[in-house]
Design an enzyme around this catalytic site. Sequence first.
Site, short mmCIF file in Angstrom:
data_model
loop_
_atom_site.label_atom_id
_atom_site.label_comp_id
_atom_site.label_asym_id
_atom_site.label_seq_id
_atom_site.Cartn_x
_atom_site.Cartn_y
_atom_site.Cartn_z
N SER A 81 0.83 -1.20 0.00
CA SER A 81 0.00 0.00 0.00
C SER A 81 0.87 1.25 0.00
O SER A 81 2.06 1.22 0.29
CB SER A 81 -0.91 0.02 1.22
OG SER A 81 -0.14 0.25 2.40
N ASP A 105 -1.26 -1.25 -3.84
CA ASP A 105 -2.61 -1.12 -3.31
C ASP A 105 -2.87 0.31 -2.84
O ASP A 105 -2.02 0.94 -2.19
CB ASP A 105 -2.76 -2.08 -2.13
CG ASP A 105 -4.15 -2.12 -1.56
OD1 ASP A 105 -5.12 -2.06 -2.33
OD2 ASP A 105 -4.27 -2.23 -0.32
#
Length: 284
Positions: free
Chosen positions: A50, A83
């Site tokens: 992420s 992500d």
Amino acid sequence: MTLVATRELVERAAARGEGQGAFNVVHVETAEGLVAGAEAAGVPLILQISENCVKYHGGLEPIGVATLAIARAASVPVAVHLDHAESEELALAAVDLGFGSVMYDGAHLPYEQNVAATARVAQYAHERGAFVEAELGEVGGKDGAHAPGVRTDPGEARAFVEATGVDALAVAVGSSHAMTERSAALDLELITRLKSAVGKPLVLHGSSGVSDDLLVAAIKAGMTKINVSTHVNGFFTRGVRQYLDANPEVVDSRKYIQAGRDALVMESARMLTLFAKVHFAKVT
């Protein structure tokens, strides 16, 4: 069996009506434990990094290069995905580094701005062979609060996919990020309508807050990529705590970090098997 394209895993799962597990990396040991789980289950895995993880490591390359190396050494197919990137520049950098896919998250933007930015990322990624996921209808916040009223509109979702050219769509159907209890209620009928409207693989974020039975039902209703982070992180953290409780004098951090890594292996294997129903293991 090594680093593979995300497109290969997601589109194969979608064609079979199965789920493809995508688990978040926090640090190198997470990636190692998740891959060990995939190898134990004999099924493919998508490792996700992420934007928050990138910030924690001080940049994309330290954790990105390490995760790509772990994927290449795996004995089962493993893809690497970026992500929840709200930064276009980060999404493009991940493509350049060799990630098989990126999720550009423009859900915080006004609709037209989200479309324009997502289309730019999709064009850049597609020219370089990468798969693109986007989000429409913001999923519940990082504070773990369940947001049952947030939903993605099927008509808007269809128009968004057509306008941006993305390959997969993360949709809001009742789940919420960072939930520590598996109590989320998903709108299964909406998932089916979204699948019919979009015609692309759907992605469920916030899956840690969803029960096993409901995850299976969501896959049957049309979900393909199932994102998990908080749930397996809990196994890692409990493994560390248990080791330190039993060994209060330890000073070598590798010992308790290894305990955390080992603790998430079997749970990640179990969940990957649940999503894939072991069919992937039969592919030659």
